[in-house]
Design a protein around this motif. Structure first.
Motif, short mmCIF file in Angstrom:
data_model
loop_
_atom_site.label_atom_id
_atom_site.label_comp_id
_atom_site.label_asym_id
_atom_site.label_seq_id
_atom_site.Cartn_x
_atom_site.Cartn_y
_atom_site.Cartn_z
N LEU A 109 28.78 48.66 22.73
CA LEU A 109 29.33 48.40 24.05
C LEU A 109 30.81 48.12 23.83
N ASP A 110 31.65 48.98 24.37
CA ASP A 110 33.08 48.93 24.07
C ASP A 110 33.85 48.22 25.18
N GLU A 111 34.73 47.31 24.79
CA GLU A 111 35.65 46.63 25.69
C GLU A 111 34.93 45.92 26.84
N VAL A 112 33.98 45.05 26.48
CA VAL A 112 33.26 44.25 27.47
C VAL A 112 34.14 43.07 27.87
N SER A 113 34.44 42.94 29.15
CA SER A 113 35.32 41.87 29.63
C SER A 113 34.57 40.54 29.64
N VAL A 114 35.17 39.52 29.02
CA VAL A 114 34.59 38.17 29.00
C VAL A 114 35.70 37.17 29.31
N ASP A 115 36.18 37.23 30.53
CA ASP A 115 37.35 36.44 30.92
C ASP A 115 36.99 35.06 31.46
N GLY A 116 35.71 34.72 31.49
CA GLY A 116 35.32 33.45 32.09
C GLY A 116 35.86 32.24 31.33
#
Length: 211
Positions: A109-116
């Motif tokens: 899974l490429d470039e999964v956003s985890v900005d939390g």
């Protein structure tokens, strides 16, 4: 993964590597008398994560091993505060992406956003820690007790959530001797307002089918 890193699982997954002694592979928490040495106070200031905090780590999941590595976006910063009761509070924030790879088939899974945003409170007496994170975030269990807590809350073994909040408390049995690690006694999800929850194992299966 050291328990001082659990906040990463709640919201960013590869934070606080610097808080783990070099070469450590344990999933158990650091003893309380080492906590402030591992996580010294930043005196209320947010500071960038050091390079050693950005190294990939591997954990058992999805009937295999899964490696999480920092993606192309990495603007993470954190601060450590010690409250009036001696508890260590770690807060993290910043735009981040992850690359998630399963060893058995190379599915990625490429470039999964985890900005939390994430918070972790380590009790001064070493008997508990509380982890809270907002979405988007990636979550893995780091003990059987945590995996059981996820199942009881109706959550997958490992998952991505896009919004909402997830908070859990882990109860620990402090080490009986210096140098030993505390034992995870129990875990409980105390708040779950997560929305748009996706099973990471299913996502990796889909990625494998598309390879």
């Amino acid at each position: 993964m050291n328990t001082t890193q659990r906040i990463t699982a709640a919201a960013a997954a590869v934070l606080l590597r610097a808080a783990t002694p070099a070469g450590a592979t344990s999933h158990e928490p650091a003893p309380p008398d080492e906590m402030q040495e591992l996580l010294p106070s930043t005196h209320g200031k947010f500071v960038p994560y050091p390079d050693e905090a950005k190294q990939p780590f591997t954990t058992a999941a999805c009937d295999s091993e899964v490696t999480l590595a920092t993606g192309d976006v990495d603007e993470r910063e954190y601060r450590v505060l010690i409250d009036t009761e001696g508890n260590t509070v770690v807060e993290s924030r910043g735009e981040t992406t992850l690359d998630i790879t399963r060893a058995s088939d190379g599915a990625t899974l490429d470039e999964v956003s985890v900005d939390g945003r994430s918070f972790q409170t380590n009790a001064a007496d070493g008997t508990s820690l509380t982890v809270s994170g907002s979405g988007p975030g990636v979550v893995f269990p780091y003990s059987e007790a945590e995996a059981q807590a996820f199942a009881e809350a109706g959550l997958p073994e490992a998952f991505l959530f896009l919004s909402g909040e997830l908070t859990g408390t882990i109860t620990l049995e402090p080490a009986s001797e210096p140098g030993q690690e505390p034992t995870v006694v129990s875990a409980e999800i105390t708040e779950n307002s997560t929305e748009y929850v996706f099973d990471l194992c299913d996502l990796l299966d889909q990625a494998a089918a598309e390879q």
